[in-house]
Write an enzyme that holds these catalytic residues in place. Structure first.
Site, PDB file in Angstrom:
ATOM      1  N   LYS A  78       0.846  -1.207   0.000  1.00 21.04           N
ATOM      2  CA  LYS A  78       0.000   0.000   0.000  1.00 21.04           C
ATOM      3  C   LYS A  78       0.875   1.248   0.000  1.00 21.04           C
ATOM      4  CE  LYS A  78      -3.794   2.107   2.685  1.00 21.04           C
ATOM      5  NZ  LYS A  78      -4.690   1.931   3.850  1.00 21.04           N
ATOM      6  N   SER A 147      -9.387   2.024   2.865  1.00 23.91           N
ATOM      7  CA  SER A 147      -8.441   2.725   2.032  1.00 23.91           C
ATOM      8  C   SER A 147      -7.384   1.840   1.374  1.00 23.91           C
ATOM      9  CB  SER A 147      -7.736   3.790   2.873  1.00 23.91           C
ATOM     10  OG  SER A 147      -6.987   3.183   3.919  1.00 23.91           O
ATOM     11  N   SER A 171      -9.989  -0.084   7.109  1.00 22.60           N
ATOM     12  CA  SER A 171      -9.351   0.003   5.793  1.00 22.60           C
ATOM     13  C   SER A 171      -8.687  -1.244   5.251  1.00 22.60           C
ATOM     14  CB  SER A 171      -8.327   1.139   5.788  1.00 22.60           C
ATOM     15  OG  SER A 171      -8.991   2.380   5.769  1.00 22.60           O
TER      16      SER A 171
END
Lengths: 436, 74
Positions: A78, A147, A171
């Site tokens: 990420k 996210s 997330s």
């Protein structure tokens, strides 16, 4: 079948048996990305050259008999987590060329075990709320969740077997649920956050996404989670939080109830469990703490670069500036009380895990990343949690549940998750995904 | 014996912060959607925390009726 669909555990076995090289693992991942990422936009940076160099080094090491427990496992990272030599932008334009000089601790640990960080995948800006351009492989009109958006999509479509994500509210588990993969948030502070952009310090967790619990367990032990018990001694005792099942829209509540019945038929002792406080209290306390800590992290940057912030985060930070310190302090006091009550409820019920929906409703449209209402309480409590897929619902979208473990018992939760995953079957493959 | 009206106290506190939001953000005062949603969500969270927080001075050893309204002796 694509290499990524084989799963990390099988990749490692094949590499060590000499039936697959690390270089082949990297090339197959690159091929997968080249084929489908133009339509999905999960990847921000693909470090093909760096991954090939690493693969050559690892193949040499494997041929010399070096013990590398994750040799051949290609990982998506990420874009809030540092990988040496690659930018960590957090979806924030002024940071597009902000190149990390060293790996985040979690990346360093994976690399040391033989995994290959292939590049960076998309995130909601600063891991908060403004979604990236990434599309859902299940339905391009719906959010893939966030996210950790790119992490979930890259795993769901088989670019890579595992990905790193982060969770402050929901997330990791939310995009995992929407994309039909496994998403695991360890207990707070189990996996170090050094080298990870902060969202809210007392809530931030590094997590893992994969297609199987087996792969999660394989990686978890190398990033700080105590080694899992191999299997449970018998069927687990699971507490279903009925009141929170009732918070979900009827189709989701019905599917979660059906998942609970499936587990009970398989021998699990499914009992009712209460959270110990109103969901609204958890939600209010979580939001105040998250918002104040996010503002603390961003105040100076926000004052310099306001126009580069996404509209949702901009409004969120403007509102955060009004929260008085005394309410934040009270929120932390209430949080301590919620922790004590929840831990006591779990202990008194004698359950290894709690079960509830991961989300209250199907994925919304792409303007948001979805609701964290049923996930954030467990980020607030700092207990481990995992999203497990359980097939495809009538609407054609993946369905799944959330399991929550006892404090400081990540290995216990993962053991229960393995047992449940055996009953639920493999993660579903999306229409735009691998042909497993 | 009844204690202070916690609900009206909390409402009054929230109204103070809403007024502060109006002063600081003209878009909020005009009802512009993004900031209005964000501030109202924040105020709702404040209200929930205030409602859940225990009164740090609550104790069975104090007679609420005898609290000094003027603050004398504090």
């Amino acid at each position: 079948m694509s290499q990524a669909c084989i799963g990390a555990a099988d990749v490692v076995a094949r590499v060590h048996a000499g039936r697959l090289t690390v270089r082949e693992c990297v090339e197959r991942a690159l091929q997968q990305i080249e084929q489908s990422d133009p339509d999905l936009a999960a990847w921000i940076v693909v470090d093909a050259d760096g991954a090939r160099r690493t693969a050559s080094t690892l193949d040499d090491a494997v041929s010399r008999g070096q013990a590398l427990p994750l040799a051949g496992v290609v990982v998506a990272v990420k874009d809030v987590i540092d990988v040496a030599g690659l930018p960590t932008s957090g979806g924030f334009r002024p940071f597009a060329d902000r190149v990390a000089t060293r790996d985040a601790e979690v990346v360093a640990r994976l690399r040391q075990a033989g995994a290959i960080p292939l590049g960076k995948v998309s995130t909601a800006q600063f891991a908060v709320s403004d979604p990236p351009e990434t599309l859902s492989p299940w339905d391009a009109s719906l959010t893939p969740g966030g996210s950790s958006t790119g992490s979930a999509v890259a795993v769901a479509v088989g670019h890579v077997p595992v990905a790193l994500g982060t969770q402050t509210g929901g997330s990791v588990l939310r995009p995992a649920n929407y994309c039909g993969v496994v998403g695991y948030k360890p207990g707070f502070d189990v996996v170090p956050t050094d080298g990870v952009m902060p969202t809210a310090w007392s809530l931030d967790h590094v997590g893992l996404l994969a297609r199987t619990v087996e792969d999660i367990r394989l990686l978890a032990r190398h990033v700080g989670v105590a080694p899992s018990r191999i299997d449970l001694e018998g069927a687990p005792r699971i507490g279903i939080i009925t009141r929170l099942v009732g918070v979900a829209e009827p189709p989701i509540a019905g599917l979660v109830a059906a998942s609970a019945e499936a587990l009970a038929r398989a021998g699990a002792d499914v009992v009712e469990l209460d959270l110990g406080a109103e969901l609204e209290t958890f939600d209010g306390v979580y939001r105040v703490i998250m918002q104040v800590e996010a503002y603390a992290a961003h105040a100076q940057l926000f004052s310099r670069h306001r126009r580069h912030y996404g509209p949702q985060l901009r409004d969120y930070l403007d509102a955060a500036a009004l929260i008085p310190g005394w309410v934040y302090t009270q929120a932390q006091r209430v949080r301590a009380s919620l922790r004590r009550v929840f831990d006591e409820r779990m202990r008194a019920a004698g359950v290894s895990a709690a079960m509830l929906p991961a989300v209250p409703a199907p994925p919304p449209s792409r303007e948001t990343t979805g609701s964290s209402l049923l996930l954030a309480p467990f980020s607030l409590l700092g207990v481990p949690a995992i999203a497990l897929p359980h097939g495809v619902a009538e609407d054609g979208l993946p369905h799944g549940i959330q399991l929550v473990g006892r404090r400081s018992d990540d290995s216990g939760l993962l053991a229960v998750a393995s047992w449940c995953a055996e009953e639920f079957g493999p993660a579903p493959c999306p229409p735009a995904g691998p042909t497993a | 014996m009844e204690g202070p009206d916690d609900t009206s106290t909390a409402r009054s506190i929230i109204d103070q912060y809403r007024a502060e939001a109006c002063r600081r953000y003209p878009n909020f005062a005009s009802g512009e959607s993004g900031i209005t949603r964000a501030v109202e969500a924040m105020l709702a969270s404040l209200a929930r925390v205030i409602a859940a927080a225990e009164d740090p001075f609550a104790t069975s050893h104090v007679d609420v009726d005898r609290e000094s309204a003027s603050g004398d002796g504090v």
